[in-house]
Design an enzyme around this catalytic site. Structure first.
Site, short mmCIF file in Angstrom:
data_model
loop_
_atom_site.label_atom_id
_atom_site.label_comp_id
_atom_site.label_asym_id
_atom_site.label_seq_id
_atom_site.Cartn_x
_atom_site.Cartn_y
_atom_site.Cartn_z
CB SER A 151 -0.92 0.01 1.22
OG SER A 151 -1.79 -1.10 1.17
CD GLU A 172 -4.64 -2.57 -11.39
OE1 GLU A 172 -5.03 -1.40 -11.49
OE2 GLU A 172 -4.44 -3.31 -12.37
#
Lengths: 383, 261
Positions: free
Chosen positions: A136, A368
């Site tokens: 992240s 993603e």
């Protein structure tokens, strides 16, 4: 009222594309989906069929030999492939993800060199951003690129790289100036055959088992300076801009997987008889199906709206891309879990496709950007 | 010289739908979605392959059908055909194969052709006689039911697989051929093909354009007339032969009563 009111529906060409991809997917991809999952092998049949019909990387502009499909058409291709096989849908999806940095920020020379083989089906393109300790927090990456005359020398490890080992080309983000954090990151095209590039063992995953996910190692990989995508220090911005567009393709995957599960469950409940009648006659089952279809359609509308924004590069694309990805993947998880529930004990077995779809759906909430990260992105870009 | 290839295609009700008849006992086109007859996709494919092999060829798809038949033409154009001809006239409604062949023959004469390629049959009427009727009307050779097809110079060559023999056939152009579902898988329209189809010319013709009188075609001009239709009776449970040493005899007796042997 009139039938020629053209707002809020795909064009006739988009509908024809869906029809064409659906027919291809059902005939050439669906028959192998269970085996690809079971054996954890690359869906070569799907790649061959997609390449033969020029559907493997439809997003490549015509100027570089591609089909020149808009973002909505690309979504429809991914959606229809995902409807029968989540693993196979990563072929068109990751080809877009890997090559979009070049399309968005690359020099004419880079575009000409790398988009042509991609469009022809001679090479696939992967995207290498994440690292073992930078998920992240992608800007915390450690892969380094150091200038050496007209070359850059790359060292480091990328993890969770989809289609690694199968793809010829990789967009790789690497730190070129550690002082500047995200503004000290640059993007490069690395080729599989570059000396010093190697791959880790395939990850053993819950789903999308047919799509290889591996680590990529860079051991003193020396590449010409003109392989840099855009200017030095713009790699992270390019990576983020890419994700604005490609999160829409993950949403496409999610709605495709969910549609596959809903379609299967819809057929099953009409066939399965208990208490002397098809279980579709029970209101409890009907309510489940109604909820599944309602959520899925809402996700589809949001995804298509986001795809249109991706094509126009609207100012609110960042919000819409994140919202579509987050909502559609959460819906895909709910719908596939309910599809397993509707099939009962059969749904829990690998003799029926819905458990595979449920396992495949899970990744769409993670990659993603996790759906938690999507909420951060949305909150920062509220419309 | 451009090799002019014409492909006859038909817009049919989706065979996977619940097909039925309208009040006048013609095909009900309202209840079921229509599409390009799957068997005609093979004809389009063969025409495109010949065209791709040739230095200079043009593929025209021709249909006789209602407004929605343009969808079948659009599909063929998106597969790669160059242009289309759509014969559409209210008076054509209800035409049988004899009348349809008359219309198609006139349309083909008007368009011009070196080679006419047809599917082996339609997926709705499934008569399979149209190619022969066309050849007769056009006064050219017919080479039908081919599993392989090629054009070499002024000849069309093909292979017909029969039950007991395979025939290698050829005919001088111009000619009419039909191809089977064994001739090679039809391609799927690509995105480029779909986008290109929109810009390809579709010529609209009516009966006047073809100098055909309305009473020669349609329900009035057809040789066949449907008196009545009935749904196929539901399948009844089969006969179970219990083998008590004479199973073979019982089976033979059953087949004999059904006139199978």
């Amino acid at each position: 009222m009139g039938k020629d009111f053209d707002l809020y529906r795909p064009s006739e060409e988009h509908d024809m594309l869906r029809e064409s991809v659906r027919a291809l997917a059902e005939a050439k991809i669906a028959p192998f989906a269970a085996a690809v999952d079971e054996e954890g092998r690359f869906p070569q049949e799907a790649l061959d069929a997609l390449v033969a019909n020029d559907l493997h990387a439809v997003h490549v502009p015509e100027a570089y030999g591609g089909a020149g499909a808009d973002a909505l058409a690309t979504v429809i291709v991914i959606e229809e492939v995902a409807r029968v096989c989540g693993s196979s849908s990563l072929i068109p999806a990751v080809n877009k993800l890997g090559s979009l940095p070049v399309i968005l920020s690359g020099s004419e020379e880079l575009k000409a060199k790398y988009l042509g083989p991609l469009a022809k089906g001679d090479a696939m393109f992967s995207y290498a951003l994440s690292e073992p300790d930078a998920g992240s927090d992608a800007a915390g990456m450690k892969t380094r690129a150091v200038r050496d005359g007209d070359f850059w020398i790359l060292n480091g490890v990328k993890r969770w790289i989809t289609n690694a080992g199968e793809s010829e080309y990789y967009t790789v983000m690497a730190v070129t100036d550690p002082e500047k954090r995200s503004k000290g990151i640059s993007a490069f095209v690395v080729e599989k055959s570059d000396e010093g590039v190697s791959f880790g063992a395939p990850e053993k995953k819950l789903g999308i088992k047919g799509s290889p996910t591996r680590e990529v190692y860079f051991d003193n990989v020396r590449i010409p300076a003109d392989r840099m995508i855009g200017a030095e220090g713009t790699g992270f911005a390019t990576a983020m801009k890419t994700l604005d567009h490609t999160r829409v393709t993950i949403a496409a995957q999610a709605i495709g997987i969910a549609q596959g599960a809903l379609d299967y469950a819809k057929g099953y409940v009409k066939e399965r008889k208990q208490f002397g009648k098809p279980i579709a006659d029970f209101q409890g089952v009907q309510f489940m199906l109604a909820d599944m279809a309602m959520k899925l359609e809402a996700a589809r509308q949001l995804t298509y709206a986001a795809a249109a924004k991706s094509e126009r590069v609207d100012g609110d694309l960042t919000f819409f891309g994140a919202a579509a990805k987050c909502f559609a993947s959460d819906v895909a998880m709910e719908v596939t879990i309910d599809a397993v529930q509707l099939l009962g004990g059969y749904g829990y077995t690998r003799d029926y496709p819905v458990e595979r779809m449920m396992r495949d759906a899970k990744i769409t909430q993670i990659y993603e950007g996790t759906n938690q990260v999507q909420r951060i992105v949305m909150a920062r870009n509220l419309p | 010289m451009t090799l002019k290839i014409a492909v006859c295609v038909k817009y049919v009700p989706d065979a996977t739908g619940d097909r039925g008849f309208a009040d006048d006992l013609t095909t009900d086109r309202e209840a079921v979605d229509g599409l390009l007859s799957e068997l005609d996709e093979y004809a389009v494919e063969q025409a495109l392959r010949i065209s791709e092999e040739s230095d200079d060829a043009e593929v025209t798809v021709v249909t006789v059908g209602p407004d929605d038949a343009k969808d079948a033409l659009r599909k063929a154009l998106s597969m790669g055909a160059d242009k289309a001809v759509h014969v559409n006239d209210e008076d054509i409604h209800g035409s049988d194969v004899i009348a349809t062949s008359a219309i198609l023959a006139k349309a083909l004469e008007k368009t011009g052709f070196d080679l006419v390629v047809c599917g082996m049959a339609s997926t709705d009427g499934t008569m399979g006689v149209l190619p022969a009727l066309l050849a007769e009307r056009l006064n050219v050779p017919q080479v039908t039911l081919l599993s392989e097809l090629s054009v070499e110079g002024e000849l069309v060559k093909g292979r017909r697989d029969g039950d007991s023999a395979t025939e290698l056939l050829e005919a001088p152009l111009p000619a009419v051929v039909s191809v089977t579902d064994q001739s090679g898988e039809a391609r799927y329209p690509s995105f480029k093909g779909i986008m290109a189809a929109k810009k390809k010319p579709v010529e609209e013709l009516d009966l006047d354009d073809l100098d055909i009188d309305a009473d020669e075609v349609g329900l009035a001009g057809s040789w066949t007339l449907v008196d009545a239709v009935a749904a196929r009776p539901a399948r009844t449970q089969g006969t179970i032969v219990t083998d008590e040493g004479d199973g073979g005899k019982q089976l033979a007796a059953f087949l004999a009563t059904q006139k199978f042997i």
